[in-house]
Design a protein around this motif. Structure first.
Motif, mmCIF file in Angstrom:
data_model
loop_
_atom_site.group_PDB
_atom_site.id
_atom_site.type_symbol
_atom_site.label_atom_id
_atom_site.label_comp_id
_atom_site.label_asym_id
_atom_site.label_seq_id
_atom_site.Cartn_x
_atom_site.Cartn_y
_atom_site.Cartn_z
ATOM 1 N N THR A 246 -21.571 -5.091 11.691
ATOM 2 C CA THR A 246 -20.463 -4.411 12.349
ATOM 3 C C THR A 246 -20.242 -3.061 11.695
ATOM 4 N N ILE A 247 -20.699 -2.027 12.356
ATOM 5 C CA ILE A 247 -20.493 -0.678 11.869
ATOM 6 C C ILE A 247 -19.573 0.018 12.876
ATOM 7 N N GLY A 248 -18.343 0.188 12.514
ATOM 8 C CA GLY A 248 -17.417 0.817 13.447
ATOM 9 C C GLY A 248 -16.026 0.254 13.302
ATOM 10 N N VAL A 249 -15.125 0.727 14.133
ATOM 11 C CA VAL A 249 -13.739 0.334 14.071
ATOM 12 C C VAL A 249 -13.553 -0.979 14.809
ATOM 13 N N GLU A 250 -13.180 -2.016 14.083
ATOM 14 C CA GLU A 250 -12.984 -3.323 14.690
ATOM 15 C C GLU A 250 -11.525 -3.515 15.106
ATOM 16 N N GLU A 251 -10.605 -3.316 14.196
ATOM 17 C CA GLU A 251 -9.190 -3.480 14.468
ATOM 18 C C GLU A 251 -8.407 -2.657 13.458
ATOM 19 N N GLU A 252 -7.167 -2.332 13.809
ATOM 20 C CA GLU A 252 -6.381 -1.514 12.895
ATOM 21 C C GLU A 252 -5.898 -2.345 11.711
ATOM 22 N N PHE A 253 -5.821 -1.688 10.591
ATOM 23 C CA PHE A 253 -5.416 -2.301 9.333
ATOM 24 C C PHE A 253 -4.155 -1.568 8.879
ATOM 25 N N VAL A 254 -3.107 -2.316 8.544
ATOM 26 C CA VAL A 254 -1.844 -1.704 8.148
ATOM 27 C C VAL A 254 -1.534 -2.102 6.699
ATOM 28 N N PRO A 255 -2.088 -1.384 5.729
ATOM 29 C CA PRO A 255 -1.802 -1.710 4.324
ATOM 30 C C PRO A 255 -0.326 -1.473 4.013
ATOM 31 N N LYS A 256 0.248 -2.316 3.179
ATOM 32 C CA LYS A 256 1.644 -2.144 2.797
ATOM 33 C C LYS A 256 1.698 -1.237 1.574
ATOM 34 N N PHE A 257 1.463 0.065 1.830
ATOM 35 C CA PHE A 257 1.436 1.034 0.743
ATOM 36 C C PHE A 257 2.775 1.114 0.015
ATOM 37 N N SER A 258 3.865 0.760 0.680
ATOM 38 C CA SER A 258 5.172 0.830 0.032
ATOM 39 C C SER A 258 5.253 -0.097 -1.174
ATOM 40 N N GLU A 259 4.350 -1.075 -1.267
ATOM 41 C CA GLU A 259 4.325 -1.961 -2.421
ATOM 42 C C GLU A 259 3.474 -1.395 -3.561
ATOM 43 N N GLY A 260 2.958 -0.201 -3.361
ATOM 44 C CA GLY A 260 2.173 0.446 -4.411
ATOM 45 C C GLY A 260 2.712 1.815 -4.738
ATOM 46 N N SER A 261 4.034 1.928 -4.786
ATOM 47 C CA SER A 261 4.686 3.211 -5.036
ATOM 48 C C SER A 261 4.985 3.388 -6.515
ATOM 49 N N PRO A 262 4.582 4.506 -7.133
ATOM 50 C CA PRO A 262 4.952 4.752 -8.528
ATOM 51 C C PRO A 262 6.442 5.052 -8.685
ATOM 52 N N LYS A 263 7.095 5.504 -7.620
ATOM 53 C CA LYS A 263 8.531 5.773 -7.691
ATOM 54 C C LYS A 263 9.323 4.476 -7.695
ATOM 55 N N TYR A 264 8.894 3.518 -6.869
ATOM 56 C CA TYR A 264 9.562 2.218 -6.790
ATOM 57 C C TYR A 264 8.539 1.115 -7.067
ATOM 58 N N PRO A 265 8.191 0.891 -8.326
ATOM 59 C CA PRO A 265 7.129 -0.067 -8.656
ATOM 60 C C PRO A 265 7.517 -1.529 -8.490
#
Length: 308
Positions: free
Chosen positions: A145-164
């Protein structure tokens, strides 16, 4: 960065016979929102040399809703394996129209074999917030599978240096305890002092939790509720109340064997330094005894105090 999200217990100081909240009339809808602005410089990430890799895969990554107001085409999105940068969306390529959530197409290069599990770190530089969010995860590489399969929504808010420190509360439960009947269009928010640390607009989905963003463990929070029908703001736990994770008897942010030992020592009369009595009273009966000792063991083994 991997952060656990915990369901917190909030203790209300007022007796049941007293008012569960204070009320303040307002003329406008409050503009409650988390301020994600920070002070990090734009990273000097360099795209990898495609000739160094045997294959690649393409990921469609959508920025989560809470960060969408800050997302822009000036942002950067990178994927790392260890310290090695394997893919970079730069300049940012945005999928969708101006009114749609911002997503990025990221090409990730690999020398791994099909079926291999890759431990990767996604790093998102948000230009408007001047902040680099980081989130570690695992993906399985599929050479077929080379290509876009489905959208991925990482929870970047859980990796914030301001609010760890990221925790959650159950707003429906807390509102019910305070005798508040939620209505569509109302808002519920958490504050540390005058700073909003999490907000939701109703209606709530069944079981929906409110994310709370903290700078450090043990910050005192206040729950605020905007009643749109009566144009008022209700303040719960006025002045800040103790926030704790049930079972975290030693207050280190994790429920583990050390809490089990701390409660055992407390029962035997040897009170550990920094012992959190409210967190140790896992069954909320006002007494720390063997039932709480067993309850913490069940949390460790089964994820709940009942052991089921």
């Amino acid at each position: 960065m991997k952060l656990k999200s915990f369901i917190l217990a909030m203790v209300f100081a007022a007796a049941q016979s007293a008012a569960a909240y204070t009320s303040t009339p307002v003329t406008e809808t409050p503009d409650w929102k988390v301020d994600w602005s920070y002070n990090q410089e734009r990273p000097d990430w360099q795209a990898p040399n495609a000739s160094d890799y045997a294959s690649f895969t393409v990921m469609l990554i959508k920025i989560e809703e809470v960060l969408q107001p800050y997302a822009s085409t000036d942002d950067l999105l990178a994927i790392f394996v260890g310290d090695e940068l394997r893919g970079l969306a730069s300049p940012a390529y945005v999928v969708g129209s101006e009114n749609e959530p911002i997503s990025f197409v990221l090409k990730a290069f690999t020398n791994e074999s099909s079926g291999d599990t890759m431990d990767v770190t996604l790093k998102y530089y948000c230009a408007k917030a001047s902040q680099i969010f980081s989130l570690s995860t695992s993906i399985v590489f599929d050479s077929e599978t080379i290509g876009v399969e489905e959208e991925f929504v990482p929870k970047f808010s859980e990796g914030s240096p301001k609010y760890p420190v990221v925790t959650t509360i159950d707003p429906a439960d807390l509102l019910a305890q305070a005798g508040i009947t939620p209505a569509d269009g109302d808002q519920v928010a958490v504050f540390v002092g005058d700073e909003c640390r999490g907000v939701l607009t109703l209606p709530l989905e069944e079981g929906e939790l409110l994310d709370v963003y903290l700078r450090e463990e043990g910050e005192e929070i206040t729950l605020m509720y905007y009643d749109s029908t009566n144009q008022r703001i209700l303040t719960l736990a006025e002045g800040g109340e103790e926030v704790f994770m049930k079972g975290d008897a030693n207050g280190d942010g994790v429920v583990d064997v050390s809490d089990y030992i701390a409660i055992a020592n407390y029962i035997l009369g040897d009170i550990p330094e920094g012992f959190k009595e409210k967190a140790a009273d896992v069954n909320d009966d006002g007494i720390i005894d063997v039932s709480d000792y067993i309850g913490v063991a069940n949390i460790i083994l089964y994820g709940n105090i009942n052991g089921k």
